[in-house]
Enzyme design. Structure first.
Site, PDB file in Angstrom:
ATOM      1  N   LYS A  13       0.835  -1.212   0.000  1.00  9.88           N
ATOM      2  CA  LYS A  13       0.000   0.000   0.000  1.00  9.88           C
ATOM      3  C   LYS A  13       0.870   1.264   0.000  1.00  9.88           C
ATOM      4  O   LYS A  13       0.616   2.198  -0.754  1.00  9.88           O
ATOM      5  CB  LYS A  13      -0.922   0.015   1.239  1.00  9.88           C
ATOM      6  N   ARG A  88      -8.939   1.796   9.435  1.00 11.51           N
ATOM      7  CA  ARG A  88      -8.586   0.395   9.629  1.00 11.51           C
ATOM      8  C   ARG A  88      -9.559  -0.304  10.581  1.00 11.51           C
ATOM      9  O   ARG A  88      -9.359  -1.477  10.898  1.00 11.51           O
ATOM     10  CB  ARG A  88      -7.197   0.360  10.242  1.00 11.51           C
ATOM     11  N   ARG A 127      11.824  -6.232   4.039  1.00 15.66           N
ATOM     12  CA  ARG A 127      11.772  -4.761   4.078  1.00 15.66           C
ATOM     13  C   ARG A 127      12.865  -4.188   4.994  1.00 15.66           C
ATOM     14  O   ARG A 127      13.077  -4.673   6.100  1.00 15.66           O
ATOM     15  CB  ARG A 127      10.404  -4.291   4.568  1.00 15.66           C
ATOM     16  N   ARG A 160      12.042  -2.676  10.645  1.00 15.89           N
ATOM     17  CA  ARG A 160      11.013  -2.162  11.559  1.00 15.89           C
ATOM     18  C   ARG A 160      10.786  -3.167  12.670  1.00 15.89           C
ATOM     19  O   ARG A 160      10.744  -4.369  12.426  1.00 15.89           O
ATOM     20  CB  ARG A 160       9.694  -1.930  10.781  1.00 15.89           C
ATOM     21  N   ARG A 171      -0.100  -8.524  13.756  1.00 16.65           N
ATOM     22  CA  ARG A 171      -0.682  -7.568  12.796  1.00 16.65           C
ATOM     23  C   ARG A 171      -1.673  -8.269  11.869  1.00 16.65           C
ATOM     24  O   ARG A 171      -2.700  -7.695  11.500  1.00 16.65           O
ATOM     25  CB  ARG A 171       0.425  -6.901  11.975  1.00 16.65           C
TER      26      ARG A 171
HETATM   27  P1  AP5 Z   1       4.942  -1.522   1.656  1.00 18.23           P
HETATM   28  O1  AP5 Z   1       4.573  -0.701   0.466  1.00 18.23           O
HETATM   29  O2  AP5 Z   1       5.731  -0.865   2.727  1.00 18.23           O
HETATM   30  O3  AP5 Z   1       3.652  -2.260   2.220  1.00 18.23           O
HETATM   31  P2  AP5 Z   1       2.449  -1.724   3.115  1.00 18.23           P
HETATM   32  O4  AP5 Z   1       1.205  -2.388   2.626  1.00 18.23           O
HETATM   33  O5  AP5 Z   1       2.452  -0.227   3.172  1.00 18.23           O
HETATM   34  O6  AP5 Z   1       2.874  -2.365   4.480  1.00 18.23           O
HETATM   35  P3  AP5 Z   1       2.919  -1.802   5.969  1.00 18.23           P
HETATM   36  O7  AP5 Z   1       3.534  -2.913   6.755  1.00 18.23           O
HETATM   37  O8  AP5 Z   1       3.596  -0.460   6.056  1.00 18.23           O
HETATM   38  O9  AP5 Z   1       1.442  -1.644   6.265  1.00 18.23           O
HETATM   39  P4  AP5 Z   1       0.771  -1.720   7.605  1.00 18.23           P
HETATM   40  O10 AP5 Z   1      -0.590  -1.327   7.227  1.00 18.23           O
HETATM   41  O11 AP5 Z   1       0.874  -2.982   8.356  1.00 18.23           O
HETATM   42  O12 AP5 Z   1       1.638  -0.721   8.520  1.00 18.23           O
HETATM   43  P5  AP5 Z   1       1.519   0.824   8.830  1.00 18.23           P
HETATM   44  O13 AP5 Z   1       2.839   1.422   8.656  1.00 18.23           O
HETATM   45  O14 AP5 Z   1       0.359   1.447   8.153  1.00 18.23           O
HETATM   46  O15 AP5 Z   1       5.742  -2.805   1.101  1.00 18.23           O
HETATM   47  C1  AP5 Z   1       6.266  -3.766   1.994  1.00 18.23           C
HETATM   48  C2  AP5 Z   1       7.627  -4.235   1.444  1.00 18.23           C
HETATM   49  O16 AP5 Z   1       7.401  -4.881   0.186  1.00 18.23           O
HETATM   50  C3  AP5 Z   1       8.631  -3.117   1.169  1.00 18.23           C
HETATM   51  O17 AP5 Z   1       9.923  -3.599   1.443  1.00 18.23           O
HETATM   52  C4  AP5 Z   1       8.473  -2.840  -0.335  1.00 18.23           C
HETATM   53  O18 AP5 Z   1       9.676  -2.371  -0.912  1.00 18.23           O
HETATM   54  C5  AP5 Z   1       8.123  -4.219  -0.863  1.00 18.23           C
HETATM   55  N1  AP5 Z   1       7.224  -4.197  -2.016  1.00 18.23           N
HETATM   56  C6  AP5 Z   1       6.194  -3.336  -2.244  1.00 18.23           C
HETATM   57  N2  AP5 Z   1       5.577  -3.648  -3.387  1.00 18.23           N
HETATM   58  C7  AP5 Z   1       6.231  -4.749  -3.884  1.00 18.23           C
HETATM   59  C8  AP5 Z   1       6.045  -5.559  -5.040  1.00 18.23           C
HETATM   60  N3  AP5 Z   1       5.063  -5.303  -5.932  1.00 18.23           N
HETATM   61  N4  AP5 Z   1       6.877  -6.621  -5.206  1.00 18.23           N
HETATM   62  C9  AP5 Z   1       7.856  -6.901  -4.308  1.00 18.23           C
HETATM   63  N5  AP5 Z   1       8.081  -6.163  -3.196  1.00 18.23           N
HETATM   64  C10 AP5 Z   1       7.266  -5.097  -2.996  1.00 18.23           C
HETATM   65  O19 AP5 Z   1       1.128   0.760  10.390  1.00 18.23           O
HETATM   66  C11 AP5 Z   1       2.062   0.350  11.350  1.00 18.23           C
HETATM   67  C12 AP5 Z   1       1.413   0.362  12.722  1.00 18.23           C
HETATM   68  O20 AP5 Z   1       0.957   1.689  13.046  1.00 18.23           O
HETATM   69  C13 AP5 Z   1       0.159  -0.514  12.869  1.00 18.23           C
HETATM   70  O21 AP5 Z   1       0.473  -1.879  13.128  1.00 18.23           O
HETATM   71  C14 AP5 Z   1      -0.534   0.163  14.049  1.00 18.23           C
HETATM   72  O22 AP5 Z   1       0.109  -0.142  15.273  1.00 18.23           O
HETATM   73  C15 AP5 Z   1      -0.303   1.645  13.746  1.00 18.23           C
HETATM   74  N6  AP5 Z   1      -1.351   2.212  12.893  1.00 18.23           N
HETATM   75  C16 AP5 Z   1      -1.187   2.805  11.684  1.00 18.23           C
HETATM   76  N7  AP5 Z   1      -2.355   3.189  11.187  1.00 18.23           N
HETATM   77  C17 AP5 Z   1      -3.298   2.829  12.080  1.00 18.23           C
HETATM   78  C18 AP5 Z   1      -4.719   2.931  12.099  1.00 18.23           C
HETATM   79  N8  AP5 Z   1      -5.408   3.491  11.093  1.00 18.23           N
HETATM   80  N9  AP5 Z   1      -5.359   2.463  13.196  1.00 18.23           N
HETATM   81  C19 AP5 Z   1      -4.703   1.902  14.234  1.00 18.23           C
HETATM   82  N10 AP5 Z   1      -3.361   1.760  14.268  1.00 18.23           N
HETATM   83  C20 AP5 Z   1      -2.658   2.225  13.185  1.00 18.23           C
END
Ligand code: AP5
Length: 216
Positions: A13, A88, A127, A160, A171
């Protein structure tokens, strides 16, 4: 355009949100990034959310809603946004809906990223991020030029805390319990598009932009 990207952790995402936001000329609003910045600056908010994030738990709705709406009220988001990681939970989706209703605007699309569990594990375990400029790499799909060193500022890359095995498992449970119910909600309330998020970043971006193109 006002777009939400939904999908499991590691679905890509953030990678696609950055590209899409640049293409549309609107901000990427990523609650995970905002919360990580709060932690890095050791602010009161950062100290409150650290434990939840490291364990892989969702941060409580009232904190995340405040953070997200503060960002959406900023001037650059008036023309549109790409929401990455928010909403979320059902509570967050309702809060966002009230915000949009008050402004007399609506969502243009909700995109669901479809990816297998094996691929999620590969993407999260590979990652690495730069703790200084936050550039995201993948050690196989998108590696830095020099082993585990940021291309832009030479800082050693880190994993991370929540990409470690135990937190990833947590998660995924949180995603299933709290975020999956949003699909039913949005299927009836907004243009809802499922995207095959397997394959390279370029292939996914191509599918995403083509799907959004059908809406305009
Ligand atoms: P990446 O693009 O980083 O994936 P992502 O879907 O953004 O993954 P996240 O782990 O960041 O999402 P998340 O929703 O769990 O965490 P968030 O930071 O929002 O890609 C992942 C990897 O794959 C990278 O290395 C990339 O290079 C690679 N990649 C990408 N596309 C690729 C492809 N096509 N092919 C191969 N490789 C590829 O949230 C973290 C924490 O914050 C949560 O757990 C929670 O504690 C808190 N939080 C955040 N938002 C909320 C909310 N709304 N409510 C409650 N808690 C929240």
């Amino acid at each position: 355009m006002r777009v939400i990207l939904l999908g499991p952790p590691g679905a890509g995402k953030g990678t696609q949100a950055a590209r899409l936001a640049a293409k549309l000329g609107v901000p990427q609003v990523a609650t995970g990034d905002i919360l990580r910045m709060a932690r890095a600056s050791d602010s009161a908010l950062g100290r409150k959310v650290a434990g939840y994030m490291d364990r892989g738990d969702l941060v409580p709705d009232e904190l995340v809603n405040e953070v997200a709406l503060d960002r959406l009220r900023q001037k650059d988001a008036a023309r549109g946004f790409v929401l990455d990681g928010y909403p979320r939970t059902i509570d967050q989706a309702k809060t966002l809906q009230s915000f949009l209703d008050d402004k007399g605007t609506k969502l243009d699309a909700v995109i669901k990223f479809m990816v297998t569990k094996d691929e999620i594990v590969k993407r999260l375990s590979g990652r690495r991020v730069c703790p200084k400029c936050n550039t995201v790499y993948h050690m196989i799909a998108d590696p830095p030029e020099n082993d585990e060193i940021c291309d832009f500022d030479g800082t050693p890359l880190v994993q991370r805390e929540d990409d470690k095995e135990e937190a990833v498992a947590r998660r995924l449970v949180e995603y299933g319990a709290q975020t999956r119910p949003l699909y039913d909600l949005y299927e009836n309330e907004a243009p809802f598009i499922e995207i095959d998020a397997m394959g390279s970043s370029d292939e996914v971006f191509d599918r995403l932009t083509k799907a959004l193109g059908t809406l305009t």
